[in-house]
Motif scaffolding. Structure first.
Motif, PDB file in Angstrom:
ATOM      1  N   SER A   1       6.200  31.202   6.727  1.00  0.00           N
ATOM      2  CA  SER A   1       6.348  32.070   7.900  1.00  0.00           C
ATOM      3  C   SER A   1       5.636  31.453   9.103  1.00  0.00           C
ATOM      4  O   SER A   1       4.686  30.670   8.935  1.00  0.00           O
ATOM      5  N   PRO A   2       6.062  31.799  10.311  1.00  0.00           N
ATOM      6  CA  PRO A   2       5.395  31.250  11.503  1.00  0.00           C
ATOM      7  C   PRO A   2       3.899  31.554  11.532  1.00  0.00           C
ATOM      8  O   PRO A   2       3.104  30.701  11.943  1.00  0.00           O
ATOM      9  N   GLU A   3       3.518  32.731  11.072  1.00  0.00           N
ATOM     10  CA  GLU A   3       2.098  33.089  11.063  1.00  0.00           C
ATOM     11  C   GLU A   3       1.324  32.209  10.080  1.00  0.00           C
ATOM     12  O   GLU A   3       0.246  31.700  10.398  1.00  0.00           O
ATOM     13  N   CYS A   4       1.876  32.046   8.881  1.00  0.00           N
ATOM     14  CA  CYS A   4       1.224  31.193   7.876  1.00  0.00           C
ATOM     15  C   CYS A   4       1.182  29.742   8.339  1.00  0.00           C
ATOM     16  O   CYS A   4       0.192  29.047   8.114  1.00  0.00           O
ATOM     17  N   GLU A   5       2.258  29.293   8.977  1.00  0.00           N
ATOM     18  CA  GLU A   5       2.297  27.908   9.448  1.00  0.00           C
ATOM     19  C   GLU A   5       1.202  27.653  10.480  1.00  0.00           C
ATOM     20  O   GLU A   5       0.542  26.614  10.452  1.00  0.00           O
ATOM     21  N   LYS A   6       0.996  28.592  11.369  1.00  0.00           N
ATOM     22  CA  LYS A   6      -0.037  28.436  12.397  1.00  0.00           C
ATOM     23  C   LYS A   6      -1.417  28.291  11.757  1.00  0.00           C
ATOM     24  O   LYS A   6      -2.191  27.398  12.106  1.00  0.00           O
ATOM     25  N   VAL A   7      -1.728  29.159  10.786  1.00  0.00           N
ATOM     26  CA  VAL A   7      -3.010  29.100  10.087  1.00  0.00           C
ATOM     27  C   VAL A   7      -3.120  27.804   9.281  1.00  0.00           C
ATOM     28  O   VAL A   7      -4.153  27.126   9.301  1.00  0.00           O
ATOM     29  N   LEU A   8      -2.046  27.453   8.581  1.00  0.00           N
ATOM     30  CA  LEU A   8      -2.039  26.250   7.751  1.00  0.00           C
ATOM     31  C   LEU A   8      -2.267  25.002   8.601  1.00  0.00           C
ATOM     32  O   LEU A   8      -3.085  24.149   8.256  1.00  0.00           O
ATOM     33  N   ARG A   9      -1.547  24.890   9.705  1.00  0.00           N
ATOM     34  CA  ARG A   9      -1.735  23.735  10.594  1.00  0.00           C
ATOM     35  C   ARG A   9      -3.190  23.657  11.072  1.00  0.00           C
ATOM     36  O   ARG A   9      -3.781  22.579  11.105  1.00  0.00           O
ATOM     37  N   SER A  10      -3.743  24.787  11.446  1.00  0.00           N
ATOM     38  CA  SER A  10      -5.128  24.832  11.911  1.00  0.00           C
ATOM     39  C   SER A  10      -6.091  24.377  10.816  1.00  0.00           C
ATOM     40  O   SER A  10      -7.008  23.582  11.067  1.00  0.00           O
ATOM     41  N   ASP A  11      -5.879  24.859   9.598  1.00  0.00           N
ATOM     42  CA  ASP A  11      -6.731  24.473   8.473  1.00  0.00           C
ATOM     43  C   ASP A  11      -6.607  22.984   8.158  1.00  0.00           C
ATOM     44  O   ASP A  11      -7.609  22.313   7.876  1.00  0.00           O
TER      45      ASP A  11
ATOM     46  N   MET B   1       0.829  -1.179   0.000  1.00  0.00           N
ATOM     47  CA  MET B   1       0.000   0.000   0.000  1.00  0.00           C
ATOM     48  C   MET B   1       0.879   1.250   0.000  1.00  0.00           C
ATOM     49  O   MET B   1       1.830   1.337   0.746  1.00  0.00           O
ATOM     50  N   GLN B   2       0.553   2.198  -0.841  1.00  0.00           N
ATOM     51  CA  GLN B   2       1.320   3.434  -0.916  1.00  0.00           C
ATOM     52  C   GLN B   2       0.926   4.401   0.183  1.00  0.00           C
ATOM     53  O   GLN B   2      -0.242   4.505   0.540  1.00  0.00           O
ATOM     54  N   THR B   3       1.916   5.106   0.686  1.00  0.00           N
ATOM     55  CA  THR B   3       1.709   6.187   1.637  1.00  0.00           C
ATOM     56  C   THR B   3       1.720   7.493   0.856  1.00  0.00           C
ATOM     57  O   THR B   3       2.686   7.781   0.142  1.00  0.00           O
ATOM     58  N   THR B   4       0.668   8.274   0.981  1.00  0.00           N
ATOM     59  CA  THR B   4       0.590   9.548   0.274  1.00  0.00           C
ATOM     60  C   THR B   4       1.114  10.651   1.177  1.00  0.00           C
ATOM     61  O   THR B   4       0.640  10.827   2.310  1.00  0.00           O
ATOM     62  N   ILE B   5       2.095  11.383   0.664  1.00  0.00           N
ATOM     63  CA  ILE B   5       2.769  12.438   1.422  1.00  0.00           C
ATOM     64  C   ILE B   5       2.597  13.754   0.675  1.00  0.00           C
ATOM     65  O   ILE B   5       2.943  13.859  -0.504  1.00  0.00           O
ATOM     66  N   LEU B   6       2.069  14.744   1.381  1.00  0.00           N
ATOM     67  CA  LEU B   6       1.897  16.076   0.818  1.00  0.00           C
ATOM     68  C   LEU B   6       2.993  16.975   1.358  1.00  0.00           C
ATOM     69  O   LEU B   6       3.106  17.155   2.571  1.00  0.00           O
ATOM     70  N   TYR B   7       3.802  17.516   0.464  1.00  0.00           N
ATOM     71  CA  TYR B   7       4.857  18.463   0.834  1.00  0.00           C
ATOM     72  C   TYR B   7       4.391  19.866   0.459  1.00  0.00           C
ATOM     73  O   TYR B   7       3.957  20.107  -0.665  1.00  0.00           O
ATOM     74  N   ILE B   8       4.501  20.793   1.416  1.00  0.00           N
ATOM     75  CA  ILE B   8       4.143  22.189   1.187  1.00  0.00           C
ATOM     76  C   ILE B   8       5.385  23.026   1.462  1.00  0.00           C
ATOM     77  O   ILE B   8       5.918  23.011   2.578  1.00  0.00           O
ATOM     78  N   GLY B   9       5.865  23.707   0.444  1.00  0.00           N
ATOM     79  CA  GLY B   9       7.024  24.586   0.604  1.00  0.00           C
ATOM     80  C   GLY B   9       6.868  25.802  -0.270  1.00  0.00           C
ATOM     81  O   GLY B   9       5.987  25.861  -1.129  1.00  0.00           O
ATOM     82  N   ARG B  10       7.690  26.784  -0.065  1.00  0.00           N
ATOM     83  CA  ARG B  10       7.572  28.031  -0.817  1.00  0.00           C
ATOM     84  C   ARG B  10       8.589  28.160  -1.947  1.00  0.00           C
ATOM     85  O   ARG B  10       8.413  28.962  -2.836  1.00  0.00           O
ATOM     86  N   ASP B  11       9.645  27.379  -1.902  1.00  0.00           N
ATOM     87  CA  ASP B  11      10.706  27.457  -2.907  1.00  0.00           C
ATOM     88  C   ASP B  11      10.421  26.455  -4.025  1.00  0.00           C
ATOM     89  O   ASP B  11      10.436  25.244  -3.804  1.00  0.00           O
ATOM     90  N   THR B  12      10.178  26.970  -5.224  1.00  0.00           N
ATOM     91  CA  THR B  12       9.806  26.116  -6.356  1.00  0.00           C
ATOM     92  C   THR B  12      10.882  25.079  -6.666  1.00  0.00           C
ATOM     93  O   THR B  12      10.565  23.907  -6.910  1.00  0.00           O
ATOM     94  N   GLU B  13      12.145  25.474  -6.658  1.00  0.00           N
ATOM     95  CA  GLU B  13      13.223  24.528  -6.980  1.00  0.00           C
ATOM     96  C   GLU B  13      13.307  23.402  -5.955  1.00  0.00           C
ATOM     97  O   GLU B  13      13.495  22.243  -6.320  1.00  0.00           O
ATOM     98  N   ILE B  14      13.180  23.733  -4.684  1.00  0.00           N
ATOM     99  CA  ILE B  14      13.214  22.699  -3.646  1.00  0.00           C
ATOM    100  C   ILE B  14      11.986  21.803  -3.754  1.00  0.00           C
ATOM    101  O   ILE B  14      12.076  20.593  -3.557  1.00  0.00           O
ATOM    102  N   THR B  15      10.864  22.382  -4.101  1.00  0.00           N
ATOM    103  CA  THR B  15       9.643  21.591  -4.267  1.00  0.00           C
ATOM    104  C   THR B  15       9.814  20.560  -5.376  1.00  0.00           C
ATOM    105  O   THR B  15       9.377  19.414  -5.237  1.00  0.00           O
TER     106      THR B  15
END
Length: 98
Positions: free
Chosen positions: A58-68, A1-15
């Motif tokens: 950013s810490p502010e965005c991370e807080k909102v994102l985690r909550s969402d 069974m595959q594990t689905t992993i969602l990566y969220i980052g801001r740098d396009t090259e690293i993504t």
């Protein structure tokens, strides 16, 4: 069974690199995005096992994102990944899933 992993980052090259690393393992399905809107859309549409938060959120965005994310998927695991090579990435993911 595959594990689905969602990566969220801001740098396009690293993504792009994260997409390659996550999808190099047959047991993982990596989905990599740069915006919170894309991430939330994916979480609404697909089963995701793990969320990786990458660099540039950013810490502010991370807080909102985690909550969402938790509002949508209360049981989902969320970890931070700021880089360090594929061995570290593998270890972080396996620890989170274990």
């Amino acid at each position: 069974m595959q594990t689905t992993i969602l990566y969220i980052g801001r740098d396009t090259e690293i993504t792009v690199v994260m997409n390659r690393l996550l999808n190099a393992r047959p047991e993982w399905k990596g989905i990599c995005v740069c915006t919170d809107e894309e991430a939330i859309s994916i979480l609404k549409a697909q089963d995701v096992d793990l969320v990786l938060l990458g660099n540039g959120i950013s810490p502010e965005c991370e807080k909102v994102l985690r909550s969402d994310i938790i509002a949508l998927k209360p049981q989902i695991k969320i970890i931070q990944h700021y880089g360090g090579g594929s061995g570290l990435l593998y270890g972080e993911i396996m620890t989170a899933l274990g």
